[in-house]
Design a protein around this motif. Structure first.
Motif, PDB file in Angstrom:
ATOM      1  N   LYS A  69       0.836  -1.193   0.000  1.00  0.00           N
ATOM      2  CA  LYS A  69       0.000   0.000   0.000  1.00  0.00           C
ATOM      3  C   LYS A  69       0.873   1.245   0.000  1.00  0.00           C
ATOM      4  O   LYS A  69       1.929   1.281   0.620  1.00  0.00           O
ATOM      5  CB  LYS A  69      -0.922  -0.011   1.217  1.00  0.00           C
ATOM      6  N   ALA A  70       0.400   2.251  -0.710  1.00  0.00           N
ATOM      7  CA  ALA A  70       1.075   3.546  -0.757  1.00  0.00           C
ATOM      8  C   ALA A  70      -0.011   4.617  -0.662  1.00  0.00           C
ATOM      9  O   ALA A  70      -1.194   4.297  -0.586  1.00  0.00           O
ATOM     10  CB  ALA A  70       1.869   3.676  -2.050  1.00  0.00           C
ATOM     11  N   ILE A  80      -4.013   3.205  -3.395  1.00  0.00           N
ATOM     12  CA  ILE A  80      -2.994   2.911  -4.411  1.00  0.00           C
ATOM     13  C   ILE A  80      -1.982   1.908  -3.870  1.00  0.00           C
ATOM     14  O   ILE A  80      -1.840   1.748  -2.654  1.00  0.00           O
ATOM     15  CB  ILE A  80      -2.279   4.189  -4.908  1.00  0.00           C
ATOM     16  N   TYR A  81      -1.305   1.256  -4.806  1.00  0.00           N
ATOM     17  CA  TYR A  81      -0.317   0.238  -4.456  1.00  0.00           C
ATOM     18  C   TYR A  81       0.943   0.412  -5.289  1.00  0.00           C
ATOM     19  O   TYR A  81       0.900   0.963  -6.390  1.00  0.00           O
ATOM     20  CB  TYR A  81      -0.889  -1.174  -4.694  1.00  0.00           C
ATOM     21  N   LEU A  82       2.048  -0.103  -4.752  1.00  0.00           N
ATOM     22  CA  LEU A  82       3.313  -0.183  -5.455  1.00  0.00           C
ATOM     23  C   LEU A  82       3.631  -1.646  -5.707  1.00  0.00           C
ATOM     24  O   LEU A  82       3.469  -2.475  -4.805  1.00  0.00           O
ATOM     25  CB  LEU A  82       4.424   0.397  -4.588  1.00  0.00           C
ATOM     26  N   VAL A 171       3.814  10.069  -4.796  1.00  0.00           N
ATOM     27  CA  VAL A 171       3.533   8.758  -4.218  1.00  0.00           C
ATOM     28  C   VAL A 171       4.403   8.608  -2.972  1.00  0.00           C
ATOM     29  O   VAL A 171       5.612   8.843  -3.012  1.00  0.00           O
ATOM     30  CB  VAL A 171       3.824   7.640  -5.236  1.00  0.00           C
ATOM     31  N   ILE A 172       3.765   8.259  -1.877  1.00  0.00           N
ATOM     32  CA  ILE A 172       4.484   8.007  -0.626  1.00  0.00           C
ATOM     33  C   ILE A 172       4.345   6.520  -0.327  1.00  0.00           C
ATOM     34  O   ILE A 172       3.238   6.009  -0.176  1.00  0.00           O
ATOM     35  CB  ILE A 172       3.928   8.873   0.514  1.00  0.00           C
ATOM     36  N   CYS A 173       5.480   5.852  -0.293  1.00  0.00           N
ATOM     37  CA  CYS A 173       5.455   4.395  -0.145  1.00  0.00           C
ATOM     38  C   CYS A 173       5.692   3.983   1.298  1.00  0.00           C
ATOM     39  O   CYS A 173       5.917   4.807   2.172  1.00  0.00           O
ATOM     40  CB  CYS A 173       6.510   3.781  -1.061  1.00  0.00           C
TER      41      CYS A 173
END
Length: 185
Positions: A69-70, A80-82, A171-173
Motif C-alpha cells: 500500500k502507498a 494505491i499500491y506499489l 507517491v508516498i510508499c
C-alpha cells in the motif's frame, strides 16, 4: 488456488510460505537485497495491507510478486499500491509466469477497490501489461526523483481511470521502501 497454465498455479502467500518467498527472491536476483526488502515490507505496518502472490509449478514455488500500500500526498484516498518486487527463478523465466503474477495481482487489487498501481521497472517489460510509462509526466511523482534518462521506468497502471484523472501528486510508499537506494533504476 488459481490454475493459470496447465502446470502453473498462483495463490496468495501465507506466513508458512515465507521460506519459499525468500528462496524465489534470492534465486531470481542472484543476491539477497530484494529478499531482505521483501522480508522488511512483509513486517512493515505502513505497507499493509499487502498483496503477496506465489506462483507454483509442479508444487515448486517459482515466482513471487509483492504489492504494498502507498498513498498520494499522504492521503488515504484513492487506494494505491506499489509493485515491488517481481521475481521469477531464472530457469522459469520467459515462460509467462511474471505476466501471470502481474495480471492476477492487478485483478485482485481492482476487486478490493484500488485505483492505481505504480512500479519502477523495466521500460520494455511492464508496458506489455498495460503500465503507462513516465508517470511523473502524468502528474505522479515518485517517492524520490527519477533521473530524466530513466523517467520512462516510473510507471502507472490505472485500475480505475477516474481516480488517476482526479488526483495527482507524490507517491508516498511504505517506510521500508522509502529509501533512496530503492529508487535508482
Amino acid at each position: 488456488m488459481i490454475k493459470m497454465k496447465e502446470d502453473v498455479h498462483i495463490r496468495e502467500a501465507k506466513e508458512s510460505d515465507f521460506d519459499d518467498v525468500m528462496r524465489v527472491e534470492k534465486e531470481a536476483f542472484g543476491y539477497e537485497k530484494e529478499a531482505i526488502l521483501v522480508s522488511e515490507l512483509l513486517e512493515d505496518k505502513s505497507a499493509a495491507p499487502v498483496l503477496s502472490l506465489l506462483a507454483f509449478k509442479n508444487d515448486e514455488a517459482v515466482g513471487h510478486i509483492l504489492f504494498t500500500k502507498a498513498t498520494l500526498n499522504g492521503k488515504t484516498s484513492p487506494l494505491i499500491y506499489l509493485l515491488a518486487p517481481l521475481a521469477v527463478k531464472p530457469q522459469h523465466q520467459k515462460q509467462g509466469i511474471g505476466g501471470m503474477l502481474i495480471n492476477e495481482g492487478l485483478k485482485k487489487l481492482k476487486e478490493i477497490g484500488a485505483g492505481m498501481v505504480f512500479v519502477l521497472g523495466h521500460e520494455s517489460y511492464y508496458p506489455k501489461y498495460g503500465f503507462k510509462q513516465n508517470a511523473g509526466s502524468l502528474g505522479f511523482d515518485a517517492p524520490y526523483p527519477i533521473p530524466e534518462e530513466h523517467a520512462g521506468a516510473w510507471m502507472i497502471y490505472p485500475l480505475n481511470p477516474e481516480s488517476s484523472d482526479e488526483v495527482k501528486g507524490r507517491v508516498i510508499c511504505a517506510d521500508a521502501l522509502n529509501k533512496p537506494e530503492h529508487w535508482r533504476e
